[in-house]
Write a protein that holds these residues in place. Structure first.
Motif, PDB file in Angstrom:
ATOM      1  N   PHE A  29       0.826  -1.210   0.000  1.00 46.69           N
ATOM      2  CA  PHE A  29       0.000   0.000   0.000  1.00 46.69           C
ATOM      3  C   PHE A  29       0.855   1.253   0.000  1.00 46.69           C
ATOM      4  O   PHE A  29       0.536   2.226  -0.675  1.00 46.69           O
ATOM      5  N   SER A  30       1.929   1.250   0.741  1.00 50.73           N
ATOM      6  CA  SER A  30       2.744   2.460   0.867  1.00 50.73           C
ATOM      7  C   SER A  30       3.434   2.849  -0.432  1.00 50.73           C
ATOM      8  O   SER A  30       3.960   3.962  -0.543  1.00 50.73           O
ATOM      9  N   SER A  31       3.428   1.982  -1.430  1.00 54.33           N
ATOM     10  CA  SER A  31       4.047   2.319  -2.705  1.00 54.33           C
ATOM     11  C   SER A  31       3.054   2.870  -3.716  1.00 54.33           C
ATOM     12  O   SER A  31       3.434   3.255  -4.825  1.00 54.33           O
ATOM     13  N   TRP A  53       2.551   8.694  -2.127  1.00 60.76           N
ATOM     14  CA  TRP A  53       2.792   7.521  -1.303  1.00 60.76           C
ATOM     15  C   TRP A  53       3.060   7.839   0.154  1.00 60.76           C
ATOM     16  O   TRP A  53       2.669   7.077   1.042  1.00 60.76           O
ATOM     17  N   ASN A  54       3.683   8.971   0.415  1.00 60.65           N
ATOM     18  CA  ASN A  54       4.046   9.314   1.794  1.00 60.65           C
ATOM     19  C   ASN A  54       3.217  10.470   2.342  1.00 60.65           C
ATOM     20  O   ASN A  54       3.514  10.986   3.414  1.00 60.65           O
ATOM     21  N   ARG A  72      -3.570   9.775   4.658  1.00 63.10           N
ATOM     22  CA  ARG A  72      -3.379   8.324   4.607  1.00 63.10           C
ATOM     23  C   ARG A  72      -2.607   7.859   5.834  1.00 63.10           C
ATOM     24  O   ARG A  72      -1.820   8.607   6.424  1.00 63.10           O
ATOM     25  N   HIS A  73      -2.849   6.603   6.173  1.00 56.62           N
ATOM     26  CA  HIS A  73      -2.135   5.953   7.279  1.00 56.62           C
ATOM     27  C   HIS A  73      -1.591   4.659   6.704  1.00 56.62           C
ATOM     28  O   HIS A  73      -2.329   3.657   6.590  1.00 56.62           O
ATOM     29  N   ASN A  74      -0.344   4.641   6.329  1.00 64.21           N
ATOM     30  CA  ASN A  74       0.205   3.487   5.618  1.00 64.21           C
ATOM     31  C   ASN A  74       0.246   2.231   6.493  1.00 64.21           C
ATOM     32  O   ASN A  74       0.075   1.121   5.982  1.00 64.21           O
ATOM     33  N   ASN A  77      -3.020   0.718   6.064  1.00 67.70           N
ATOM     34  CA  ASN A  77      -3.459   0.508   4.675  1.00 67.70           C
ATOM     35  C   ASN A  77      -4.751   1.250   4.375  1.00 67.70           C
ATOM     36  O   ASN A  77      -5.669   0.712   3.726  1.00 67.70           O
TER      37      ASN A  77
END
Length: 124
Positions: A29-31, A53-54, A72-74, A77
């Protein structure tokens, strides 16, 4: 393969707030850059917001700038859309989308995976 599930839609009065969530499957997910789009009855799907992504880069449609916030909260997810000062013209089905690239874009064709959508209805 990424599966996306939106939640948090509903009926709210004009001026109110809602927070949409989109939970993604998969370990990468983080990518992915993530985006939110919406489609009102009889209209084409339109861009709402996107995030890299970040979380360092975000884009917003002019119509929601200053009212909506994407985040977002990596580790979870999950991508969010906080919607404040809602207007009747915000009524639509809201879709979450994932892009197989770390950097966000505003065009729907740039996204590879889509959720099923969640209905947001704003009454006047």
């Amino acid at each position: 393969q990424v599966q996306l599930v939106e939640s948090g839609g509903g009926l709210v009065q004009a001026g109110g707030s809602l927070k949409l969530s989109c939970a993604a499957s998969g370990r990468t997910f983080s990518s992915y850059a993530m985006g939110w789009f919406r489609q009102a009855p009889g209209k084409e799907r339109e861009f709402v917001a996107s995030i890299s992504w970040n979380g360092g880069v975000t884009y917003y449609a002019d119509s929601v700038k200053g009212r909506f916030t994407i985040s977002r909260h990596n580790a979870k997810n999950t991508v969010y859309l906080q919607m404040n000062s809602l207007k009747p013209e915000d009524t639509a089905v809201y879709y979450c989308a994932a892009r197989s690239d770390p950097w966000a874009v505003i065009s729907a064709v740039g996204y590879d995976y889509w959720g099923q959508g969640t209905q947001v209805t704003v009454s006047s």
